[in-house]
Design a protein around this motif. Structure first.
Motif, mmCIF file in Angstrom:
data_model
loop_
_atom_site.group_PDB
_atom_site.id
_atom_site.type_symbol
_atom_site.label_atom_id
_atom_site.label_comp_id
_atom_site.label_asym_id
_atom_site.label_seq_id
_atom_site.Cartn_x
_atom_site.Cartn_y
_atom_site.Cartn_z
ATOM 1 N N LYS A 595 0.842 -1.205 0.000
ATOM 2 C CA LYS A 595 0.000 0.000 0.000
ATOM 3 C C LYS A 595 0.879 1.259 0.000
ATOM 4 O O LYS A 595 1.902 1.314 0.661
ATOM 5 N N SER A 596 0.425 2.254 -0.733
ATOM 6 C CA SER A 596 1.155 3.523 -0.837
ATOM 7 C C SER A 596 0.289 4.651 -0.270
ATOM 8 O O SER A 596 -0.903 4.741 -0.594
ATOM 9 N N PHE A 597 0.889 5.501 0.572
ATOM 10 C CA PHE A 597 0.146 6.568 1.253
ATOM 11 C C PHE A 597 0.736 7.940 0.942
ATOM 12 O O PHE A 597 1.947 8.088 0.824
ATOM 13 N N VAL A 598 -0.155 8.932 0.847
ATOM 14 C CA VAL A 598 0.264 10.335 0.816
ATOM 15 C C VAL A 598 -0.298 10.975 2.077
ATOM 16 O O VAL A 598 -1.490 10.818 2.386
ATOM 17 N N VAL A 599 0.566 11.660 2.842
ATOM 18 C CA VAL A 599 0.158 12.299 4.097
ATOM 19 C C VAL A 599 0.081 13.800 3.851
ATOM 20 O O VAL A 599 1.049 14.409 3.392
ATOM 21 N N SER A 600 -1.063 14.399 4.152
ATOM 22 C CA SER A 600 -1.231 15.832 3.854
ATOM 23 C C SER A 600 -2.042 16.519 4.943
ATOM 24 O O SER A 600 -3.073 16.010 5.396
ATOM 25 N N GLY A 601 -1.550 17.687 5.387
ATOM 26 C CA GLY A 601 -2.282 18.460 6.392
ATOM 27 C C GLY A 601 -1.646 18.398 7.765
ATOM 28 O O GLY A 601 -0.536 17.912 7.943
ATOM 29 N N VAL A 602 -2.387 18.887 8.763
ATOM 30 C CA VAL A 602 -1.919 18.922 10.154
ATOM 31 C C VAL A 602 -2.788 17.961 10.967
ATOM 32 O O VAL A 602 -4.018 17.945 10.816
ATOM 33 N N PHE A 603 -2.152 17.196 11.871
ATOM 34 C CA PHE A 603 -2.870 16.141 12.593
ATOM 35 C C PHE A 603 -2.885 16.390 14.099
ATOM 36 O O PHE A 603 -2.031 17.079 14.633
ATOM 37 N N GLU A 604 -3.869 15.799 14.771
ATOM 38 C CA GLU A 604 -4.057 16.044 16.203
ATOM 39 C C GLU A 604 -3.222 15.111 17.077
ATOM 40 O O GLU A 604 -2.593 15.531 18.030
ATOM 41 N N LYS A 605 -3.258 13.802 16.755
ATOM 42 C CA LYS A 605 -2.653 12.814 17.648
ATOM 43 C C LYS A 605 -1.176 12.570 17.363
ATOM 44 O O LYS A 605 -0.403 12.301 18.273
ATOM 45 N N LEU A 606 -0.811 12.631 16.096
ATOM 46 C CA LEU A 606 0.567 12.334 15.704
ATOM 47 C C LEU A 606 1.126 13.431 14.806
ATOM 48 O O LEU A 606 0.372 14.074 14.075
ATOM 49 N N GLY A 607 2.437 13.609 14.857
ATOM 50 C CA GLY A 607 3.082 14.506 13.901
ATOM 51 C C GLY A 607 3.169 13.811 12.554
ATOM 52 O O GLY A 607 3.050 12.586 12.459
ATOM 53 N N ARG A 608 3.399 14.584 11.504
ATOM 54 C CA ARG A 608 3.483 13.989 10.163
ATOM 55 C C ARG A 608 4.605 12.958 10.083
ATOM 56 O O ARG A 608 4.424 11.887 9.482
ATOM 57 N N ASN A 609 5.736 13.259 10.692
ATOM 58 C CA ASN A 609 6.858 12.320 10.643
ATOM 59 C C ASN A 609 6.557 11.026 11.392
ATOM 60 O O ASN A 609 6.993 9.950 10.988
ATOM 61 N N GLU A 610 5.800 11.145 12.495
ATOM 62 C CA GLU A 610 5.396 9.938 13.236
ATOM 63 C C GLU A 610 4.464 9.073 12.392
ATOM 64 O O GLU A 610 4.577 7.838 12.380
ATOM 65 N N LEU A 611 3.555 9.729 11.674
ATOM 66 C CA LEU A 611 2.650 8.999 10.778
ATOM 67 C C LEU A 611 3.437 8.268 9.688
ATOM 68 O O LEU A 611 3.182 7.092 9.395
ATOM 69 N N MET A 639 -5.530 20.554 4.584
ATOM 70 C CA MET A 639 -5.059 19.837 3.395
ATOM 71 C C MET A 639 -5.347 20.700 2.168
ATOM 72 O O MET A 639 -6.402 21.309 2.049
ATOM 73 N N GLY A 640 -4.389 20.765 1.251
ATOM 74 C CA GLY A 640 -4.543 21.594 0.059
ATOM 75 C C GLY A 640 -5.745 21.178 -0.787
ATOM 76 O O GLY A 640 -5.932 19.979 -1.039
ATOM 77 N N PRO A 641 -6.581 22.129 -1.234
ATOM 78 C CA PRO A 641 -7.777 21.782 -2.020
ATOM 79 C C PRO A 641 -7.448 21.074 -3.335
ATOM 80 O O PRO A 641 -8.189 20.203 -3.778
ATOM 81 N N SER A 642 -6.302 21.420 -3.945
ATOM 82 C CA SER A 642 -5.956 20.785 -5.221
ATOM 83 C C SER A 642 -5.617 19.312 -5.016
ATOM 84 O O SER A 642 -5.901 18.470 -5.862
ATOM 85 N N LYS A 643 -5.029 18.982 -3.864
ATOM 86 C CA LYS A 643 -4.732 17.579 -3.573
ATOM 87 C C LYS A 643 -6.025 16.788 -3.392
ATOM 88 O O LYS A 643 -6.152 15.657 -3.853
ATOM 89 N N LYS A 644 -6.963 17.418 -2.705
ATOM 90 C CA LYS A 644 -8.264 16.770 -2.480
ATOM 91 C C LYS A 644 -8.945 16.500 -3.825
ATOM 92 O O LYS A 644 -9.433 15.401 -4.090
#
Length: 664
Positions: A595-611, A639-644
């Protein structure tokens, strides 16, 4: 109690005067008055040692001696920067940035790239606690004692600074101070220093901090790293750093487009000669820190920054002779031996000619007058020939057909630029080159053993490969030239200590062609141990993320060689780490394999690097941009609207942070 108050008062007054003089360049008292107050404080501190303070202004005079500089791992890696030399390079970079971020507004900060020695300063509760050189980016040397002598480095901060952070910058030597140092050396009958950059860098490793204190070094800061800094942009970061008391160059500009960036570059390509320091380009950064985080990093450099280099200095000189070097992989590198010439502050005697095609393309011949420049201001290269000065009896260069070291006939594979010596197990520079790679800092990091000692050990017949290092004894090593008993003990102890180096670095150390640090980590993670990797075939290997056919072929060929297998088995028997540690394996699963993931935006529980780490630890792949191959987009706030829109158009599922954690 009166002494304590007087000491505290003097320290505060001196800090403020120091800041006014060395950071703001606006002194409010004379040098004599400052020195008198400093002497008064020194006398009081000597009388009352119970009031010692590690950040006292008196510590700037130096005096402490450091025999060995401790190696320290950076809490946040110090990356190098990708270089750009043209408008097209810059525009291509902007397109890549925009492609990842989508249709959002991007601003850029432009700062001058000062040519000095990189440093990372750690502050806790407003006090300087550590200063570490860049080293290899992952770890460097602790030079805190020497850095404390530099007046523009604050020992105590002002204002609303974070509780803990690192700040990066350059230690530079201003032209004026450099000229004064050289004048003194000439008057004393000593050789002058060659250039400010090398002199600044060498100053950091002087053992006597009092000598460092005598040098007019300055520290220019440009990057704050840490957690919960409360900063949203690079521009704000520069302003905050100034408020906290750091010397941050005022020459910077916030730009809305690459057109404005180029205008800044053109301005300073001319005006840089009026600056008090050496500078070799402009660093362009995406201003928004959230966008920086979204852009992330390649294996070597941030995607959100670029160094635009000024046009390199160029000189002409005579090419006396072309010689040929053999690398550890057998690659042959032709080298131009030049009539010595001064170029960008250093004397250049040699330059790489790269390969046979480059020589033929430029029609380079021995005896030619050639044009030399420093690519990226570091490595000299020949960029052309002055044909008006070519002799009439000049002969074309005929590239060698046999190895200059062992005489074996050279080979050149289809699609390869370089010639190779195929005698990998019998060609001396290949053997010693592999051992030198094995002991290097990023590999086994064997203390007490350097390149020259490897050459000597090989010449004396004590080692024939890197496995032989592990059976060396102190008694065997001691008779060697320049090897005292203590040196021999350190060498044997360094070899023994290297047995704790983790698997991924041992794999890199083996010197398999095309298997660099990043590839070694991926292979170690995919196969967990050396036995599984040795059994892997081409199809297995290319199925690993980012492992292509060329790497796969090289790995299979390496383990198909019985001599390599024997050496690896010997290393295993000596106790080297050939599997991931329990700690590394503990949190790893194949839950997200394929599986391949793209991480975008700001998160509550984890930092982006932790994700991202969670994805990789569970077998998934993290990608920076959305494509038809993306399995999921993990979306946070902003999250950027163009990515969405792109994800929706491609039918890629958009999931939340909680959805992702539920998968695990």
């Amino acid at each position: 109690m009166e002494a304590k108050q007087k000491i505290a008062s003097l320290r505060e007054v001196l800090r403020e005067h120091n800041y006014n003089y060395y950071v703001l360049d606006k002194p409010t008292i004379s040098d004599y008055e400052f020195d008198m107050k400093l002497k008064e404080l020194q006398a009081l501190e000597e009388k009352h040692p119970e009031f010692y303070d590690a950040s006292s202004p008196t510590l700037r005079v130096g005096g402490a001696v450091t025999k060995n500089f401790e190696t320290v791992v950076h809490a946040h890696r110090m990356h190098s920067l990708d270089n750009s030399y043209s408008k097209e390079d810059l525009e291509d970079w902007e397109k890549r940035v925009q492609r990842i971020l989508g249709d959002v507004e991007v601003e850029f900060t432009c700062e001058l790239k000062y040519d000095g020695a990189s440093i990372s300063l750690t502050y806790e509760d407003g006090s300087l606690v550590r200063a570490v050189t860049r080293g290899d980016g992952f770890q460097g040397d602790d030079v805190t004692t020497n850095i404390k002598t530099i007046r523009s480095v604050p020992l105590r901060l002002k204002g609303d600074y974070p509780a803990k952070f690192d700040i990066r910058g350059e230690i530079v030597l201003p032209f004026e101070g450099f000229a004064k140092m050289n004048q003194e050396r000439i008057e004393n009958g000593e050789e002058p220093y060659m250039n400010p950059r090398n002199t600044a860098s060498g100053s950091l490793k002087l053992q006597d901090s009092a000598l460092v204190a005598q040098r007019p070094l300055e520290c220019l800061l440009y990057q704050v790293t840490g957690n919960d800094l409360g900063i949203e942009s690079q521009w704000q970061m520069l302003e905050k750093a100034r408020e906290w008391g750091f010397k941050v160059p005022s020459v910077a500009r916030l730009c809305k487009s690459t057109h404005e960036v180029l205008a800044f570059v053109e301005q300073w390509d001319t005006e840089r000669h009026e600056l008090p320091y050496e500078t070799d380009g402009v660093v362009v950064k995406v201003n928004n820190l959230q966008q920086q985080e979204e852009l992330g990093y390649t294996a070597k450099a941030p995607r959100w920054a670029l160094a635009y280099k000024f046009k390199a200095e160029q000189v002409s000189t005579v090419l006396n002779e072309i010689s040929y070097q053999v690398g550890r992989t057998g690659a042959i590198t032709p080298v131009a031996n030049l009539r010595p010439v001064l170029l960008a502050g250093t004397t250049v005697k040699r330059a790489s000619l790269h390969n046979a095609d480059q020589i033929a393309k430029l029609d380079i011949r021995e005896g030619d007058t050639v044009f030399v420049e420093k690519g990226g201001e570091i490595i000299p290269k020949i960029i052309g020939v002055d044909f008006t000065k070519r002799s009439t009896d000049s002969n074309s260069t005929i590239y060698i057909s046999n190895c200059p070291e062992c005489g074996t006939e050279l080979v050149r594979q289809e699609g390869e630029a370089q010639h190779f010596c195929p005698n990998d197990m019998g060609c001396p520079p290949q053997i010693t080159g592999r051992i030198q790679h094995f002991i290097s800092r990023k590999a086994m990091d064997i203390e007490g053993l350097g390149s020259e000692t490897v050459e000597l050990l090989f010449k004396e017949g004590l080692i024939k490969n890197y496995a032989d290092l592990y059976i060396l004894t102190k008694e065997q090593v001691m008779p060697l030239e320049r090897m005292a008993e203590k040196s021999a003990e350190n060498l044997v102890a360094g070899v023994e200590a290297s047995k704790s180096i983790p698997f991924e670095r041992v794999l890199f150390a083996l010197g398999i062609r095309y298997v660099g640090e990043t590839v070694a980590k991926k292979l170690a993670k995919a196969y967990k141990n050396i036995d599984a990797l040795m059994m892997a075939n081409m199809l297995d290997l290319v199925a690993v993320d980012e492992i292509g056919e060329r790497i796969a072929q090289s790995v299979v060929a390496f383990f198909d060689n019985p001599e390599n297998v024997e050496i690896v088995n010997r290393l295993k028997s000596y106790g080297l780490q050939f599997s991931l540690s329990e700690a590394q394996l503990q949190n790893q699963t194949d839950t997200l394999k394929g599986k391949s993931f793209v991480v975008s935006g700001v998160f509550e529980k984890l930092g982006r690097n932790e994700l991202k780490k969670l994805i990789e630890d569970n077998g998934g792949k993290v990608s920076s941009s959305i494509s038809s191959k993306t399995s999921y987009v993990i979306a946070g706030d902003n999250m950027g609207p163009s990515k969405k829109t792109k994800a929706e158009n491609l039918g890629v599922p958009i999931i939340s942070e909680d959805d992702f954690l539920g998968m695990l």
